[in-house]
Write a protein that holds these residues in place. Structure first.
Motif, PDB file in Angstrom:
ATOM      1  N   GLU A 185      81.120 -44.789 -68.049  1.00 63.17           N
ATOM      2  CA  GLU A 185      79.617 -44.687 -68.392  1.00 63.17           C
ATOM      3  C   GLU A 185      79.070 -44.030 -67.336  1.00 63.17           C
ATOM      4  N   GLN A 186      79.464 -44.261 -65.951  1.00 61.82           N
ATOM      5  CA  GLN A 186      78.878 -43.327 -64.843  1.00 61.82           C
ATOM      6  C   GLN A 186      79.273 -42.116 -65.458  1.00 61.82           C
ATOM      7  N   LEU A 187      80.620 -41.785 -65.915  1.00 67.41           N
ATOM      8  CA  LEU A 187      80.906 -40.297 -66.043  1.00 67.41           C
ATOM      9  C   LEU A 187      80.354 -39.764 -67.050  1.00 67.41           C
ATOM     10  N   ALA A 188      80.011 -40.315 -68.131  1.00 68.86           N
ATOM     11  CA  ALA A 188      79.087 -39.941 -69.180  1.00 68.86           C
ATOM     12  C   ALA A 188      77.695 -39.346 -68.779  1.00 68.86           C
ATOM     13  N   GLU A 189      77.139 -39.998 -67.717  1.00 66.27           N
ATOM     14  CA  GLU A 189      75.919 -39.939 -67.397  1.00 66.27           C
ATOM     15  C   GLU A 189      75.811 -38.381 -66.772  1.00 66.27           C
ATOM     16  N   ILE A 190      76.913 -37.795 -66.237  1.00 65.73           N
ATOM     17  CA  ILE A 190      76.808 -36.877 -65.432  1.00 65.73           C
ATOM     18  C   ILE A 190      77.353 -35.452 -66.450  1.00 65.73           C
ATOM     19  N   VAL A 191      77.588 -35.661 -67.603  1.00 58.33           N
ATOM     20  CA  VAL A 191      78.255 -34.575 -68.480  1.00 58.33           C
ATOM     21  C   VAL A 191      77.144 -33.871 -69.239  1.00 58.33           C
ATOM     22  N   THR A 192      76.755 -32.748 -68.787  1.00 55.70           N
ATOM     23  CA  THR A 192      75.632 -32.039 -69.809  1.00 55.70           C
ATOM     24  C   THR A 192      76.014 -31.219 -70.778  1.00 55.70           C
ATOM     25  N   ARG A 193      74.963 -30.893 -71.556  1.00 57.10           N
ATOM     26  CA  ARG A 193      75.138 -30.172 -72.712  1.00 57.10           C
ATOM     27  C   ARG A 193      75.766 -28.922 -72.530  1.00 57.10           C
ATOM     28  N   ASP A 194      75.212 -28.110 -71.387  1.00 53.56           N
ATOM     29  CA  ASP A 194      75.654 -27.119 -71.141  1.00 53.56           C
ATOM     30  C   ASP A 194      77.239 -26.988 -70.755  1.00 53.56           C
ATOM     31  N   ALA A 195      77.443 -27.860 -70.188  1.00 48.92           N
ATOM     32  CA  ALA A 195      78.745 -28.087 -69.632  1.00 48.92           C
ATOM     33  C   ALA A 195      79.856 -27.970 -71.079  1.00 48.92           C
ATOM     34  N   MET A 196      79.271 -28.837 -72.272  1.00 42.27           N
ATOM     35  CA  MET A 196      80.040 -28.676 -73.453  1.00 42.27           C
ATOM     36  C   MET A 196      79.788 -27.594 -74.113  1.00 42.27           C
ATOM     37  N   ILE A 197      79.053 -26.581 -73.875  1.00 41.01           N
ATOM     38  CA  ILE A 197      78.897 -25.464 -74.716  1.00 41.01           C
ATOM     39  C   ILE A 197      79.885 -24.594 -73.680  1.00 41.01           C
ATOM     40  N   GLY A 198      79.932 -24.792 -72.426  1.00 41.50           N
ATOM     41  CA  GLY A 198      80.993 -24.041 -71.688  1.00 41.50           C
ATOM     42  C   GLY A 198      80.170 -23.293 -70.564  1.00 41.50           C
ATOM     43  N   VAL A 199      78.607 -23.242 -70.560  1.00 45.05           N
ATOM     44  CA  VAL A 199      78.047 -22.006 -69.864  1.00 45.05           C
ATOM     45  C   VAL A 199      78.016 -22.650 -68.204  1.00 45.05           C
ATOM     46  N   ALA A 200      78.244 -24.078 -68.353  1.00 46.43           N
ATOM     47  CA  ALA A 200      78.198 -24.574 -66.701  1.00 46.43           C
ATOM     48  C   ALA A 200      79.258 -25.625 -66.690  1.00 46.43           C
ATOM     49  N   ARG A 201      79.464 -25.769 -65.200  1.00 49.65           N
ATOM     50  CA  ARG A 201      80.533 -26.721 -64.802  1.00 49.65           C
ATOM     51  C   ARG A 201      79.725 -28.076 -64.790  1.00 49.65           C
ATOM     52  N   VAL A 202      80.559 -29.263 -64.810  1.00 56.89           N
ATOM     53  CA  VAL A 202      80.069 -30.431 -64.418  1.00 56.89           C
ATOM     54  C   VAL A 202      80.015 -30.759 -63.020  1.00 56.89           C
ATOM     55  N   THR A 203      78.795 -31.311 -62.446  1.00 52.84           N
ATOM     56  CA  THR A 203      78.823 -31.498 -61.032  1.00 52.84           C
ATOM     57  C   THR A 203      78.154 -32.605 -60.656  1.00 52.84           C
ATOM     58  N   VAL A 204      78.553 -33.205 -59.543  1.00 50.30           N
ATOM     59  CA  VAL A 204      77.977 -34.560 -59.373  1.00 50.30           C
ATOM     60  C   VAL A 204      76.609 -34.409 -58.641  1.00 50.30           C
ATOM     61  N   PRO A 205      75.505 -34.776 -59.248  1.00 51.25           N
ATOM     62  CA  PRO A 205      74.192 -34.749 -58.465  1.00 51.25           C
ATOM     63  C   PRO A 205      74.046 -35.740 -57.485  1.00 51.25           C
ATOM     64  N   ALA A 206      73.177 -35.020 -56.576  1.00 47.71           N
ATOM     65  CA  ALA A 206      73.296 -36.040 -55.451  1.00 47.71           C
ATOM     66  C   ALA A 206      72.711 -37.413 -55.503  1.00 47.71           C
ATOM     67  N   GLY A 207      73.286 -38.331 -55.141  1.00 48.68           N
ATOM     68  CA  GLY A 207      72.926 -39.834 -55.163  1.00 48.68           C
ATOM     69  C   GLY A 207      73.344 -40.586 -56.409  1.00 48.68           C
ATOM     70  N   SER A 208      74.159 -39.674 -57.430  1.00 48.11           N
ATOM     71  CA  SER A 208      74.517 -40.416 -58.456  1.00 48.11           C
ATOM     72  C   SER A 208      75.880 -41.135 -58.006  1.00 48.11           C
ATOM     73  N   GLY A 209      76.545 -41.760 -59.320  1.00 51.86           N
ATOM     74  CA  GLY A 209      77.900 -42.477 -58.982  1.00 51.86           C
ATOM     75  C   GLY A 209      77.536 -43.849 -58.507  1.00 51.86           C
ATOM     76  N   ARG A 210      78.434 -44.181 -57.447  1.00 47.73           N
ATOM     77  CA  ARG A 210      78.061 -45.518 -56.811  1.00 47.73           C
ATOM     78  C   ARG A 210      77.753 -45.555 -55.483  1.00 47.73           C
TER      79      ARG A 210
END
Ligand code: FE
Length: 210
Positions: A185-210
């Motif tokens: 669930e935590q991982l799903a929150e950081i996956v973006t549309r743009d990453a799934m089109i391929g124009v961006a990478r998935v990054t860890v936003p500051a303060g997210s996760g645990r």
């Protein structure tokens, strides 16, 4: 006789909008005019499907593939079936999952129009349908990536995939470092549309996760 044909095929004359788009526009105007729909609410609704509801499906698929190696294998072997495990189904078009690795980046485009893996991503963003993106994704994919999601190193291969009505693509982005031990669930929150089109990478936003 030509008069008769003209009457029946009147919709085929050159128009700035396609038949369905014209009908939607007409319906929208009518609903707004009758006060049944607030145009701002409608924009919000469309934005929701473009950026929230739609891509959340794909994000769940990606997060599952990150935590479950068997699921990832199924996804790469037969994406349509693996995605259908979540209940996300299309209208018969095939879907292929493309795995990004440290040495390969995949970029999805539809050079002809706006074909998009809507069961996992929802509605395509405006830029995806734009002529500049459709042309440049093919001619200068590295330039597009640099602008939209950061520069790609020279030793990384960039593969461009042209979608069609029959075949759509979903990029399986790389799981970012620093997410070890995260829940699906935590991982799903950081996956973006743009990453799934391929124009961006998935990054860890500051303060997210645990
Ligand atoms: Fe298309």
């Amino acid at each position: 006789m030509s008069e008769h044909d003209h009457h029946h095929h009147g919709g085929e004359h050159d128009r700035p909008l396609s038949g369905p788009a014209l009908r939607v526009k007409a319906l929208e105007s009518l609903l707004v005019e009758k006060g049944l729909v607030d145009p701002k609410a409608l924009d919000e609704l469309i934005d929701t499907y473009e950026t929230k509801v739609g891509p959340r499906n794909g994000a769940r698929v990606v997060a599952r593939a990150w935590v479950d190696p068997a699921y990832k294998q199924r996804l790469l072997a037969d994406a349509g079936a693996a995605i259908a495990e979540f209940g996300f189904v299309g209208r018969g078009e095939d879907i292929v999952a493309l795995e990004n690795t440290p040495t390969v980046r995949n970029l999805v485009v539809c050079t002809l129009c706006s074909c998009y893996p809507w069961p996992v991503l929802g509605l395509p963003p405006v830029w995806y349908k734009s002529a500049p993106y459709r042309a440049r994704a093919v001619i200068d994919p590295r330039g597009v990536l640099k602008e939209l999601g950061g520069e790609v190193a020279d030793d990384v291969e960039v593969r461009v995939w042209d979608s069609t009505a029959e075949l759509r693509y979903l990029v399986l982005p790389e799981r970012p470092a620093g997410t070890e031990g995260w829940s699906e669930e935590q991982l799903a929150e950081i996956v973006t549309r743009d990453a799934m089109i391929g124009v961006a990478r998935v990054t860890v936003p500051a303060g997210s996760g645990r």
